[in-house]
Design a protein around this motif. Structure first.
Motif, short mmCIF file in Angstrom:
data_model
loop_
_atom_site.label_atom_id
_atom_site.label_comp_id
_atom_site.label_asym_id
_atom_site.label_seq_id
_atom_site.Cartn_x
_atom_site.Cartn_y
_atom_site.Cartn_z
N SER A 1 7.50 26.03 -4.58
CA SER A 1 8.01 24.68 -4.39
C SER A 1 7.05 23.86 -3.54
N LEU A 2 7.11 22.58 -3.74
CA LEU A 2 6.38 21.63 -2.91
C LEU A 2 7.22 20.36 -2.81
N ARG A 3 7.02 19.62 -1.73
CA ARG A 3 7.64 18.30 -1.62
C ARG A 3 6.56 17.26 -1.36
N LEU A 4 6.50 16.32 -2.26
CA LEU A 4 5.57 15.21 -2.10
C LEU A 4 6.27 14.05 -1.41
N ALA A 5 5.51 13.27 -0.68
CA ALA A 5 6.05 12.09 -0.02
C ALA A 5 5.17 10.89 -0.35
N CYS A 6 5.79 9.75 -0.47
CA CYS A 6 5.09 8.50 -0.73
C CYS A 6 5.59 7.49 0.29
N VAL A 7 4.70 7.07 1.17
CA VAL A 7 5.06 6.12 2.20
C VAL A 7 4.48 4.75 1.86
N ALA A 8 5.32 3.73 1.93
CA ALA A 8 4.91 2.38 1.59
C ALA A 8 4.74 1.54 2.84
N SER A 9 3.81 0.59 2.75
CA SER A 9 3.50 -0.24 3.91
C SER A 9 4.29 -1.54 3.94
N GLN B 1 0.86 -1.19 0.00
CA GLN B 1 0.00 0.00 0.00
C GLN B 1 0.89 1.23 0.00
N LEU B 2 0.50 2.21 -0.80
CA LEU B 2 1.25 3.44 -0.94
C LEU B 2 0.36 4.62 -0.57
N GLN B 3 0.92 5.53 0.19
CA GLN B 3 0.19 6.71 0.61
C GLN B 3 0.96 7.94 0.17
N ALA B 4 0.39 8.69 -0.77
CA ALA B 4 1.02 9.92 -1.24
C ALA B 4 0.45 11.12 -0.49
N SER B 5 1.31 12.07 -0.23
CA SER B 5 0.88 13.28 0.47
C SER B 5 1.77 14.45 0.07
#
Length: 121
Positions: free
Chosen positions: A16-24, A2-6
């Motif tokens: 500017s922006l920084r995106l993060a993708c956290v994996a389970s 599962q991946l959660q993007a934010s």
């Protein structure tokens, strides 16, 4: 997996922006990760990708020199740092994972839910 993007949001052009993708998944370090985006009325397109160890990256021509992809395997997280944003960068950004060592822009198996980036002019 599962991946959660934010990290999406509204920003002015040039910002500017920084995106993060956290994996389970515990074996996150065995997955290449990519970022894709889909603008309204357009097909989804590749943005950037990173290999399992983070040594190799790949970018779409439209974002080279402005976006940087990186990963922290200790945190099961991949980042997309976006600089000098343009209105044409407005899209829903998705992260995706594929169990392959090399960097790749295709055939991803697992997808996150997306995070909206809006760049105003």
């Amino acid at each position: 997996v599962q991946l959660q993007a934010s990290g999406g949001g509204l920003v002015q052009a040039g910002g500017s922006l920084r995106l993060a993708c956290v994996a389970s998944v515990r074996t996150f370090s065995m997955y290449a990760v990519g970022w894709f985006r889909q603008a309204p009325g357009k097909e989804r397109e590749f943005v950037a990708a990173i290999s399992v160890g983070g040594r190799t990256t790949r970018y779409a021509d439209s974002v080279k020199g402005r976006f940087t992809i990186s990963r922290d395997n200790t945190k099961n997280t991949v980042y997309l740092q976006m600089y000098n944003l343009r209105p044409e960068d407005t899209a829903v950004y998705y992260c995706a994972a594929r169990r392959i060592e090399v960097v790749t822009s295709t055939n991803y198996d697992y997808w996150g839910q997306g995070t909206l980036v809006t760049v105003s002019s």
